[in-house]
Scaffold this motif. Structure first.
Motif, PDB file in Angstrom:
ATOM      1  N   GLY A 148       0.827  -1.210   0.000  1.00  0.00           N
ATOM      2  CA  GLY A 148       0.000   0.000   0.000  1.00  0.00           C
ATOM      3  C   GLY A 148       0.852   1.247   0.000  1.00  0.00           C
ATOM      4  N   ASN A 149       0.287   2.348  -0.483  1.00  0.00           N
ATOM      5  CA  ASN A 149       1.002   3.633  -0.545  1.00  0.00           C
ATOM      6  C   ASN A 149       2.315   3.520  -1.302  1.00  0.00           C
ATOM      7  N   ARG A 150       2.274   2.737  -2.383  1.00  0.00           N
ATOM      8  CA  ARG A 150       3.426   2.522  -3.248  1.00  0.00           C
ATOM      9  C   ARG A 150       4.599   1.850  -2.542  1.00  0.00           C
ATOM     10  N   GLN A 151       4.330   1.268  -1.393  1.00  0.00           N
ATOM     11  CA  GLN A 151       5.339   0.474  -0.686  1.00  0.00           C
ATOM     12  C   GLN A 151       5.217  -0.984  -1.115  1.00  0.00           C
ATOM     13  N   VAL A 152       6.352  -1.605  -1.399  1.00  0.00           N
ATOM     14  CA  VAL A 152       6.358  -3.039  -1.731  1.00  0.00           C
ATOM     15  C   VAL A 152       7.473  -3.724  -0.940  1.00  0.00           C
ATOM     16  N   MET A 153       7.287  -5.007  -0.714  1.00  0.00           N
ATOM     17  CA  MET A 153       8.328  -5.789  -0.061  1.00  0.00           C
ATOM     18  C   MET A 153       8.933  -6.742  -1.082  1.00  0.00           C
ATOM     19  N   ALA A 154      10.240  -6.643  -1.270  1.00  0.00           N
ATOM     20  CA  ALA A 154      10.962  -7.557  -2.146  1.00  0.00           C
ATOM     21  C   ALA A 154      11.368  -8.782  -1.331  1.00  0.00           C
ATOM     22  N   ILE A 155      10.994  -9.964  -1.796  1.00  0.00           N
ATOM     23  CA  ILE A 155      11.289 -11.207  -1.093  1.00  0.00           C
ATOM     24  C   ILE A 155      12.119 -12.114  -2.003  1.00  0.00           C
ATOM     25  N   LEU A 156      13.221 -12.566  -1.479  1.00  0.00           N
ATOM     26  CA  LEU A 156      14.127 -13.412  -2.248  1.00  0.00           C
ATOM     27  C   LEU A 156      14.332 -14.721  -1.482  1.00  0.00           C
ATOM     28  N   VAL A 157      14.216 -15.853  -2.167  1.00  0.00           N
ATOM     29  CA  VAL A 157      14.347 -17.167  -1.544  1.00  0.00           C
ATOM     30  C   VAL A 157      15.498 -17.916  -2.202  1.00  0.00           C
TER      31      VAL A 157
ATOM     32  N   PHE B  16      15.872   0.022  -9.062  1.00  0.00           N
ATOM     33  CA  PHE B  16      15.249  -1.266  -8.778  1.00  0.00           C
ATOM     34  C   PHE B  16      16.301  -2.354  -8.610  1.00  0.00           C
ATOM     35  N   LEU B  17      17.300  -2.365  -9.497  1.00  0.00           N
ATOM     36  CA  LEU B  17      18.327  -3.406  -9.428  1.00  0.00           C
ATOM     37  C   LEU B  17      19.196  -3.245  -8.185  1.00  0.00           C
ATOM     38  N   GLN B  18      19.347  -2.032  -7.706  1.00  0.00           N
ATOM     39  CA  GLN B  18      20.077  -1.826  -6.451  1.00  0.00           C
ATOM     40  C   GLN B  18      19.331  -2.469  -5.287  1.00  0.00           C
ATOM     41  N   ILE B  19      17.992  -2.318  -5.301  1.00  0.00           N
ATOM     42  CA  ILE B  19      17.180  -2.959  -4.261  1.00  0.00           C
ATOM     43  C   ILE B  19      17.356  -4.475  -4.334  1.00  0.00           C
ATOM     44  N   PHE B  20      17.249  -5.031  -5.540  1.00  0.00           N
ATOM     45  CA  PHE B  20      17.419  -6.473  -5.703  1.00  0.00           C
ATOM     46  C   PHE B  20      18.807  -6.903  -5.222  1.00  0.00           C
ATOM     47  N   GLY B  21      19.815  -6.113  -5.582  1.00  0.00           N
ATOM     48  CA  GLY B  21      21.182  -6.442  -5.177  1.00  0.00           C
ATOM     49  C   GLY B  21      21.357  -6.425  -3.671  1.00  0.00           C
ATOM     50  N   ARG B  22      20.697  -5.468  -3.000  1.00  0.00           N
ATOM     51  CA  ARG B  22      20.807  -5.383  -1.539  1.00  0.00           C
ATOM     52  C   ARG B  22      20.159  -6.591  -0.871  1.00  0.00           C
ATOM     53  N   VAL B  23      19.000  -6.997  -1.402  1.00  0.00           N
ATOM     54  CA  VAL B  23      18.336  -8.176  -0.841  1.00  0.00           C
ATOM     55  C   VAL B  23      19.191  -9.415  -1.081  1.00  0.00           C
TER      56      VAL B  23
ATOM     57  N   GLU C 115      17.202 -20.041   2.832  1.00  0.00           N
ATOM     58  CA  GLU C 115      17.389 -18.658   3.276  1.00  0.00           C
ATOM     59  C   GLU C 115      16.360 -17.749   2.615  1.00  0.00           C
ATOM     60  N   VAL C 116      15.714 -16.906   3.418  1.00  0.00           N
ATOM     61  CA  VAL C 116      14.745 -15.937   2.904  1.00  0.00           C
ATOM     62  C   VAL C 116      15.190 -14.547   3.336  1.00  0.00           C
ATOM     63  N   ALA C 117      15.283 -13.637   2.383  1.00  0.00           N
ATOM     64  CA  ALA C 117      15.661 -12.256   2.691  1.00  0.00           C
ATOM     65  C   ALA C 117      14.591 -11.332   2.130  1.00  0.00           C
ATOM     66  N   ASN C 118      14.366 -10.227   2.812  1.00  0.00           N
ATOM     67  CA  ASN C 118      13.358  -9.287   2.316  1.00  0.00           C
ATOM     68  C   ASN C 118      13.752  -7.861   2.657  1.00  0.00           C
ATOM     69  N   GLN C 119      13.205  -6.947   1.890  1.00  0.00           N
ATOM     70  CA  GLN C 119      13.453  -5.526   2.121  1.00  0.00           C
ATOM     71  C   GLN C 119      12.285  -4.725   1.566  1.00  0.00           C
ATOM     72  N   THR C 120      11.871  -3.717   2.305  1.00  0.00           N
ATOM     73  CA  THR C 120      10.762  -2.867   1.890  1.00  0.00           C
ATOM     74  C   THR C 120      11.301  -1.612   1.192  1.00  0.00           C
ATOM     75  N   PHE C 121      10.661  -1.220   0.101  1.00  0.00           N
ATOM     76  CA  PHE C 121      11.078   0.011  -0.578  1.00  0.00           C
ATOM     77  C   PHE C 121       9.874   0.662  -1.245  1.00  0.00           C
ATOM     78  N   THR C 122      10.060   1.890  -1.666  1.00  0.00           N
ATOM     79  CA  THR C 122       8.993   2.660  -2.311  1.00  0.00           C
ATOM     80  C   THR C 122       9.240   2.701  -3.812  1.00  0.00           C
ATOM     81  N   ILE C 123       8.216   2.373  -4.590  1.00  0.00           N
ATOM     82  CA  ILE C 123       8.372   2.404  -6.040  1.00  0.00           C
ATOM     83  C   ILE C 123       8.029   3.804  -6.552  1.00  0.00           C
ATOM     84  N   PRO C 124       8.732   4.275  -7.591  1.00  0.00           N
ATOM     85  CA  PRO C 124       8.442   5.617  -8.127  1.00  0.00           C
ATOM     86  C   PRO C 124       7.066   5.657  -8.786  1.00  0.00           C
ATOM     87  N   ARG C 125       6.468   6.844  -8.814  1.00  0.00           N
ATOM     88  CA  ARG C 125       5.123   6.996  -9.382  1.00  0.00           C
ATOM     89  C   ARG C 125       5.096   6.690 -10.886  1.00  0.00           C
ATOM     90  N   SER C 126       6.260   6.814 -11.521  1.00  0.00           N
ATOM     91  CA  SER C 126       6.305   6.571 -12.967  1.00  0.00           C
ATOM     92  C   SER C 126       6.253   5.090 -13.321  1.00  0.00           C
TER      93      SER C 126
END
Length: 347
Positions: A145-154, A217-224, A159-170
């Motif tokens: 909600g509110n353009r917030q999403v959780m990236a989940i990587l398995v 976006f790829l930076q978020i994926f890389g961090r997770v 091992e499960v890793a996740n991180q929350t981030f805000t997606i741009p309006r575009s």
């Protein structure tokens, strides 16, 4: 330092064992009653004076008794320690506590740190197995909600890793879904090292077909991805440190606790031994904050899933025989538990 005579070895061994048990300086009369050989108090005093001259024992304040020096502890651990058999009750406790139901590797490793601290009454560290060979099992995004999403990587290791981030309006939800499908199509089944290479070379151009600025976006994926692959330490019995610390300066204790929370600093302290149990005493530990402590470390091997590590931090006046035995037994039981966990994942 001169080579110790057999009698001096027996006396040094007895001094270390007596002092680690009682915490009181050891006198010649008390030592005479403890030695397995018959030696007069006068002879013991002469031998203690010789050991002091060589730097293996020292006088404590005004007492006529002696306590081990750091060099004395080192000699004891290297040459005189008798590895006490681990009590059956301790083995049973380890097996019972590790036989519980765990949902992921981190839970097992964290419980191990707590259990090891309970068994030793010291501060314990556990490091999960290396994840360099782990492979990606799946990646998805969950809208919050509110353009917030959780990236989940398995990972295939569980091992499960996740991180929350805000997606741009575009960026539209359709674009996001397309990119997630692309990543799963291109990267699932690959080891982390290969994924990192593809993120640097191939993937940006492909993702760029669906979004104007793929870098964020790829930076978020890389961090997770980094989170899933990063070595992770768990600390058990932090407050136990207060029971055996020789330095009660609040600032020094604060610095110690901050050390426990910094993975890079802990990693430099807990350099893994080569498939054995290792003891570092006093200034042998690389961090000056730990110069009044001893560290017993041991690795555990889980085959193709890598090697992890356990460690116990305590006073230099620790019962080394018991600690070495416990760390040795614990690493075997933990390895067995993790191998069983991985087998169940593959079934």
């Amino acid at each position: 330092m001169k080579t110790l005579t057999e009698r001096q070895k027996v006396i040094l061994q007895a001094i270390v064992r007596e002092y680690t048990e009682t915490g009181a300086a050891v006198g010649s009369k008390a030592l005479a009653a403890r030695l397995p050989i018959h030696v007069s108090s006068a002879t013991i005093r002469n031998e203690m004076a010789s050991l002091e001259e060589q730097g293996y024992v020292q006088k404590e304040h005004m007492s006529s008794g002696r306590i081990p020096s750091l060099a004395g502890y080192r000699y004891y651990v290297d040459h005189l320690v008798n590895n006490d058999a681990v009590a059956h009750a301790d083995i049973q406790l380890i097996q019972n506590e590790l036989s519980g139901s765990f949902n992921k590797i981190d839970e097992i490793i964290e419980e191990s740190a707590n259990l090891l601290s309970e068994l030793t009454s010291y501060t314990a560290f556990t490091l999960k197995p290396e994840q360099a060979d782990a492979r990606l099992s799946g990646f998805r995004l969950v809208p919050l909600g509110n353009r917030q999403v959780m990236a989940i990587l398995v990972m295939d290791s569980g091992e499960v890793a996740n991180q929350t981030f805000t997606i741009p309006r575009s960026m539209s939800s359709d674009q996001l879904e397309t990119v997630v499908r692309l990543i799963n199509d291109q990267l699932v089944g690959l080891p982390i090292t290969e994924i990192v290479d593809k993120l640097r070379v191939e993937i940006p151009a492909k993702v760029g077909q669906y979004m104007q600025t793929p870098e964020g976006f790829l930076q978020i994926f890389g961090r997770v991805l980094d989170q899933a692959a990063t070595e992770r330490f768990f600390v058990g019995g932090r407050l136990n440190l207060l029971n055996f610390s020789v330095n009660h300066n609040p600032q020094d204790l604060k610095s110690l606790y901050q050390l426990f929370d910094t993975s890079d600093d802990i990693a430099s302290v807990l350099s893994p031994p080569d498939n054995k149990v290792q003891v570092k005493i006093g200034n042998e530990i690389t961090n000056d904050l730990l110069k009044h402590y001893s560290l017993v470390t041991g690795t555990y091997d889980v085959g193709s899933h890598g090697r992890g590590m356990i460690a116990v931090l305590g006073p230099t006046r620790m019962p080394y025989s018991r600690m070495i035995g416990l760390v040795g037994a614990f690493r075997q039981e933990l390895a067995a538990k993790l191998l069983d966990y991985y087998r169940n994942l593959d079934d």
